[in-house]
Write a protein that holds these residues in place. Structure first.
Motif, short mmCIF file in Angstrom:
data_model
loop_
_atom_site.label_atom_id
_atom_site.label_comp_id
_atom_site.label_asym_id
_atom_site.label_seq_id
_atom_site.Cartn_x
_atom_site.Cartn_y
_atom_site.Cartn_z
N ASP A 70 0.88 -1.16 0.00
CA ASP A 70 0.00 0.00 0.00
C ASP A 70 0.92 1.22 0.00
O ASP A 70 1.56 1.52 1.01
CB ASP A 70 -0.89 -0.02 1.24
CG ASP A 70 -2.02 0.99 1.18
OD1 ASP A 70 -1.87 2.03 0.49
OD2 ASP A 70 -3.05 0.74 1.82
N ARG A 126 -1.93 -7.89 -3.86
CA ARG A 126 -2.48 -6.60 -4.29
C ARG A 126 -1.50 -5.45 -4.06
O ARG A 126 -0.96 -5.29 -2.98
CB ARG A 126 -3.76 -6.29 -3.55
CG ARG A 126 -4.32 -4.89 -3.90
CD ARG A 126 -5.61 -4.62 -3.23
NE ARG A 126 -6.62 -5.40 -3.93
CZ ARG A 126 -7.92 -5.17 -3.83
NH1 ARG A 126 -8.38 -4.22 -3.05
NH2 ARG A 126 -8.77 -5.90 -4.50
N ARG A 141 -1.63 -1.46 -4.00
CA ARG A 141 -2.54 -0.32 -3.95
C ARG A 141 -1.72 0.96 -4.00
O ARG A 141 -0.84 1.17 -3.17
CB ARG A 141 -3.37 -0.35 -2.68
CG ARG A 141 -4.27 0.88 -2.54
CD ARG A 141 -5.11 0.80 -1.30
NE ARG A 141 -6.22 -0.12 -1.62
CZ ARG A 141 -7.04 -0.61 -0.71
NH1 ARG A 141 -6.88 -0.32 0.55
NH2 ARG A 141 -8.02 -1.40 -1.07
N GLU A 187 -4.45 -1.59 -7.84
CA GLU A 187 -5.50 -0.60 -7.65
C GLU A 187 -4.81 0.76 -7.61
O GLU A 187 -3.90 0.98 -6.81
CB GLU A 187 -6.22 -0.85 -6.32
CG GLU A 187 -7.31 0.13 -6.00
CD GLU A 187 -7.96 -0.18 -4.66
OE1 GLU A 187 -8.46 0.78 -4.05
OE2 GLU A 187 -7.96 -1.34 -4.23
#
Length: 95
Positions: A29, A43, A45, A62
């Motif tokens: 992230d 993932r 982000r 994302e």
């Protein structure tokens, strides 16, 4: 911070954080600055304040509006980072 993170569960880079180097993680992230090689098995982000450049490999991504990205981005369906149970959080700013 200049570093190499060989394996980790998660990389959280806060808005004021700066990371230069290489990282292999399960999830990331990014809200700060990342420059280098990033391998994300799960993932990735990218927050609106993210500035990311280099060679980036991910299984899922994302991207929020406003994120600045440059370099080589590559989708990799198979895991690209070792599984580890440690959470690594970087929030340091370069001097």
């Amino acid at each position: 911070m200049d570093a190499t993170l060989r394996a980790g569960k998660r990389l959280d880079l806060y808005t004021t954080g700066v990371f230069r180097g290489a990282a292999n993680v399960q999830d990331a992230d990014i809200a700060g600055q990342f420059s280098g090689e990033l391998n994300v098995a799960g993932r990735l982000r990218l927050r609106a304040t993210a500035q990311i450049s280099g060679t980036i490999r991910y299984s899922e991504i994302e991207v929020e509006a406003g994120a600045q990205i440059s370099g080589e981005f590559q989708y990799v369906p198979a895991p690209v980072a070792a599984n580890d149970t440690d959470t690594v959080t970087y929030s340091y700013a370069a001097a």
